[in-house]
Design a protein around this motif. Structure first.
Motif, mmCIF file in Angstrom:
data_model
loop_
_atom_site.group_PDB
_atom_site.id
_atom_site.type_symbol
_atom_site.label_atom_id
_atom_site.label_comp_id
_atom_site.label_asym_id
_atom_site.label_seq_id
_atom_site.Cartn_x
_atom_site.Cartn_y
_atom_site.Cartn_z
ATOM 1 N N ALA A 33 15.640 -41.718 -97.553
ATOM 2 C CA ALA A 33 15.808 -43.170 -97.652
ATOM 3 C C ALA A 33 16.903 -43.650 -96.708
ATOM 4 O O ALA A 33 16.772 -44.696 -96.063
ATOM 5 C CB ALA A 33 16.129 -43.571 -99.090
ATOM 6 N N LYS A 34 17.984 -42.878 -96.600
ATOM 7 C CA LYS A 34 19.078 -43.244 -95.698
ATOM 8 C C LYS A 34 18.601 -43.254 -94.249
ATOM 9 O O LYS A 34 18.887 -44.188 -93.499
ATOM 10 C CB LYS A 34 20.228 -42.254 -95.862
ATOM 11 C CG LYS A 34 21.399 -42.521 -94.949
ATOM 12 C CD LYS A 34 22.471 -41.463 -95.112
ATOM 13 C CE LYS A 34 23.566 -41.659 -94.101
ATOM 14 N NZ LYS A 34 24.546 -40.587 -94.117
ATOM 15 N N ARG A 35 17.860 -42.212 -93.847
ATOM 16 C CA ARG A 35 17.344 -42.157 -92.473
ATOM 17 C C ARG A 35 16.383 -43.305 -92.196
ATOM 18 O O ARG A 35 16.427 -43.911 -91.125
ATOM 19 C CB ARG A 35 16.659 -40.817 -92.221
ATOM 20 C CG ARG A 35 17.601 -39.690 -91.918
ATOM 21 C CD ARG A 35 16.862 -38.476 -91.378
ATOM 22 N NE ARG A 35 15.775 -38.042 -92.232
ATOM 23 C CZ ARG A 35 15.885 -37.137 -93.205
ATOM 24 N NH1 ARG A 35 17.048 -36.589 -93.443
ATOM 25 N NH2 ARG A 35 14.840 -36.800 -93.914
ATOM 26 N N ASP A 36 15.524 -43.612 -93.150
ATOM 27 C CA ASP A 36 14.579 -44.722 -92.963
ATOM 28 C C ASP A 36 15.305 -46.050 -92.809
ATOM 29 O O ASP A 36 14.958 -46.863 -91.950
ATOM 30 C CB ASP A 36 13.598 -44.793 -94.130
ATOM 31 C CG ASP A 36 12.614 -43.638 -94.152
ATOM 32 O OD1 ASP A 36 12.472 -42.942 -93.122
ATOM 33 O OD2 ASP A 36 11.990 -43.419 -95.213
ATOM 34 N N THR A 37 16.317 -46.272 -93.629
ATOM 35 C CA THR A 37 17.084 -47.514 -93.550
ATOM 36 C C THR A 37 17.815 -47.620 -92.215
ATOM 37 O O THR A 37 17.798 -48.678 -91.572
ATOM 38 C CB THR A 37 18.084 -47.588 -94.715
ATOM 39 O OG1 THR A 37 17.367 -47.539 -95.940
ATOM 40 C CG2 THR A 37 18.907 -48.853 -94.649
ATOM 41 N N LEU A 41 17.154 -50.446 -89.295
ATOM 42 C CA LEU A 41 18.273 -51.263 -88.819
ATOM 43 C C LEU A 41 18.394 -51.194 -87.302
ATOM 44 O O LEU A 41 18.522 -52.222 -86.626
ATOM 45 C CB LEU A 41 19.574 -50.791 -89.467
ATOM 46 C CG LEU A 41 20.856 -51.496 -89.068
ATOM 47 C CD1 LEU A 41 20.880 -52.900 -89.659
ATOM 48 C CD2 LEU A 41 22.059 -50.713 -89.528
ATOM 49 N N VAL A 42 18.319 -49.992 -86.760
ATOM 50 C CA VAL A 42 18.457 -49.822 -85.314
ATOM 51 C C VAL A 42 17.273 -50.453 -84.585
ATOM 52 O O VAL A 42 17.460 -51.116 -83.558
ATOM 53 C CB VAL A 42 18.607 -48.328 -84.963
ATOM 54 C CG1 VAL A 42 18.456 -48.092 -83.484
ATOM 55 C CG2 VAL A 42 19.962 -47.839 -85.428
ATOM 56 N N VAL A 43 16.075 -50.271 -85.088
ATOM 57 C CA VAL A 43 14.906 -50.894 -84.450
ATOM 58 C C VAL A 43 15.044 -52.417 -84.481
ATOM 59 O O VAL A 43 14.759 -53.098 -83.491
ATOM 60 C CB VAL A 43 13.600 -50.438 -85.138
ATOM 61 C CG1 VAL A 43 12.423 -51.295 -84.718
ATOM 62 C CG2 VAL A 43 13.321 -48.984 -84.818
ATOM 63 N N GLY A 44 15.513 -52.951 -85.599
ATOM 64 C CA GLY A 44 15.707 -54.400 -85.699
ATOM 65 C C GLY A 44 16.708 -54.916 -84.681
ATOM 66 O O GLY A 44 16.464 -55.935 -84.018
ATOM 67 N N PHE A 45 17.830 -54.226 -84.531
ATOM 68 C CA PHE A 45 18.822 -54.652 -83.540
ATOM 69 C C PHE A 45 18.307 -54.481 -82.119
ATOM 70 O O PHE A 45 18.558 -55.326 -81.257
ATOM 71 C CB PHE A 45 20.138 -53.881 -83.715
ATOM 72 C CG PHE A 45 21.066 -54.517 -84.702
ATOM 73 C CD1 PHE A 45 21.578 -55.775 -84.486
ATOM 74 C CD2 PHE A 45 21.433 -53.840 -85.855
ATOM 75 C CE1 PHE A 45 22.439 -56.367 -85.391
ATOM 76 C CE2 PHE A 45 22.290 -54.425 -86.767
ATOM 77 C CZ PHE A 45 22.787 -55.689 -86.539
ATOM 78 N N ALA A 46 17.585 -53.393 -81.849
ATOM 79 C CA ALA A 46 17.056 -53.181 -80.501
ATOM 80 C C ALA A 46 16.038 -54.269 -80.152
ATOM 81 O O ALA A 46 16.052 -54.813 -79.042
ATOM 82 C CB ALA A 46 16.429 -51.795 -80.390
#
Length: 108
Positions: A33-37, A41-46
């Motif tokens: 779950a931590k890795r997915d979150t 988050l990173v995809v959203g910022f990118a």
């Protein structure tokens, strides 16, 4: 394994084994779950970094010059923050991978 030997008899009994397996399953699920979150988050910022200039252009094209100017004014802060999040994600993943494959660690 001693942390699951609750009665300190030197062996893992069936009920202790069940607790140990449940604990391992929960840790794996939490890690997933931590890795997915983090990935979301990173995809959203990118995506936000790539879309930001397009949003400025669209606002300007739509005649919203004041909005385009306001968005442009905060662009440097947003890009800096988003870049920091993305860089930290990749940096910490690289450090974690290096530590996982390191041969100079002592085994416990």
């Amino acid at each position: 394994m001693n942390e699951y030997d609750f009665n300190r008899n030197g062996k893992i009994d069936p009920d202790e084994r069940e607790i140990m397996m449940e604990d391992r399953l929960r840790r794996m699920l939490d890690s997933d779950a931590k890795r997915d979150t983090q990935r979301r988050l990173v995809v959203g910022f990118a995506v936000g970094q790539l879309a930001y200039p397009l949003i400025i252009l669209l606002a300007s094209w739509a005649g919203l010059d004041k909005a385009a100017q306001l968005i442009t004014d905060i662009a440097s802060v947003f890009i800096l923050a988003a870049s920091g999040v993305v860089a930290a994600y990749f940096g910490f993943n690289a450090m974690e991978a290096k530590n996982a494959t390191s041969t100079d660690r002592t085994s416990s």
